[in-house]
Scaffold this motif. Structure first.
Motif, PDB file in Angstrom:
ATOM      1  N   LEU A   1      22.594  16.805 -11.042  1.00  0.00           N
ATOM      2  CA  LEU A   1      23.379  17.282  -9.904  1.00  0.00           C
ATOM      3  C   LEU A   1      23.215  18.787  -9.695  1.00  0.00           C
ATOM      4  O   LEU A   1      23.154  19.261  -8.565  1.00  0.00           O
TER       5      LEU A   1
ATOM      6  N   ALA B   1      20.421   9.408  -2.331  1.00  0.00           N
ATOM      7  CA  ALA B   1      21.252   8.956  -3.442  1.00  0.00           C
ATOM      8  C   ALA B   1      20.451   8.028  -4.363  1.00  0.00           C
ATOM      9  O   ALA B   1      20.549   8.121  -5.592  1.00  0.00           O
TER      10      ALA B   1
ATOM     11  N   PHE C   1      18.115  10.079  -6.412  1.00  0.00           N
ATOM     12  CA  PHE C   1      18.890  10.788  -7.419  1.00  0.00           C
ATOM     13  C   PHE C   1      19.153   9.875  -8.619  1.00  0.00           C
ATOM     14  O   PHE C   1      18.950  10.263  -9.766  1.00  0.00           O
TER      15      PHE C   1
ATOM     16  N   LEU D   1      29.457  17.052  -0.607  1.00  0.00           N
ATOM     17  CA  LEU D   1      28.901  15.872   0.066  1.00  0.00           C
ATOM     18  C   LEU D   1      28.231  16.245   1.380  1.00  0.00           C
ATOM     19  O   LEU D   1      27.253  15.602   1.781  1.00  0.00           O
TER      20      LEU D   1
ATOM     21  N   LEU E   1      24.674  17.169   0.627  1.00  0.00           N
ATOM     22  CA  LEU E   1      23.811  16.113   0.103  1.00  0.00           C
ATOM     23  C   LEU E   1      23.514  15.059   1.175  1.00  0.00           C
ATOM     24  O   LEU E   1      24.312  14.859   2.078  1.00  0.00           O
TER      25      LEU E   1
ATOM     26  N   TYR F   1      25.732   9.651  -1.221  1.00  0.00           N
ATOM     27  CA  TYR F   1      26.329  10.235  -2.420  1.00  0.00           C
ATOM     28  C   TYR F   1      27.824   9.978  -2.515  1.00  0.00           C
ATOM     29  O   TYR F   1      28.378   9.966  -3.607  1.00  0.00           O
TER      30      TYR F   1
END
Length: 153
Positions: free
Chosen positions: A49, A85, A88, A128, A131, A135
């Motif tokens: 992160l 996401a 990630f 958020l 991103l 997420y």
């Protein structure tokens, strides 16, 4: 176990949440058998992160976390491109021996879903916003999609 609420802007390091409280919250959320496993997952997820949260949000994120987690976030080099996401989660899976996308998603959600009480809604919203979509679910929030406006003739 719940973790402390978001610190105020002028709080000192002594007012930060404790590492042991964060570890216990993640251990319970992820149903990890040991605190060592929860600590390992926290470090891996926060490391991932840390490269994706930038600017004031990164500084505020580090300030809101226990010192051990803050150092992990602050030590990361900013990513060259934002990851979806799913990407990630895949990067987290690559860092955990034997992990699958499903187990990595569990690990990511176990960590990120306990952060909102620490960070506060405003900071979580700001993170958020930085991103890509998707997420919010990892943070334990519903993924709200903009509604289409009805066409007028």
């Amino acid at each position: 176990m719940s973790v402390q609420s978001a610190p105020r802007q002028n709080d000192t390091a002594q007012d930060r949440p404790r590492w042991t409280d964060l570890v216990e919250a993640v251990r319970e959320a992820g149903q990890y058998p040991t605190t060592a496993e929860a600590e390992r997952v926290i470090r891996i997820v926060m490391s991932a992160l840390g490269g994706h949260v930038i600017g004031d949000e990164r500084v505020d994120l580090a300030r809101a976390l226990p010192e051990q987690a803050a150092r992990v976030v602050a030590s990361q080099i900013p990513a060259t491109r934002p990851l979806t996401a799913a990407e990630f989660v895949d990067t987290v899976a690559a860092r955990i021996e034997g992990a699958t996308p499903a187990t990595a998603r569990w690990d990511v959600s176990s960590v990120l879903s306990v952060l909102p009480p620490l960070l506060g809604d405003d900071l979580v919203d700001r993170i958020l916003t930085q991103l890509p979509p998707g997420y919010a679910l990892l943070f334990g929030r519903p993924q709200l999609m903009p509604t289409a406006r009805p066409r007028t003739a």
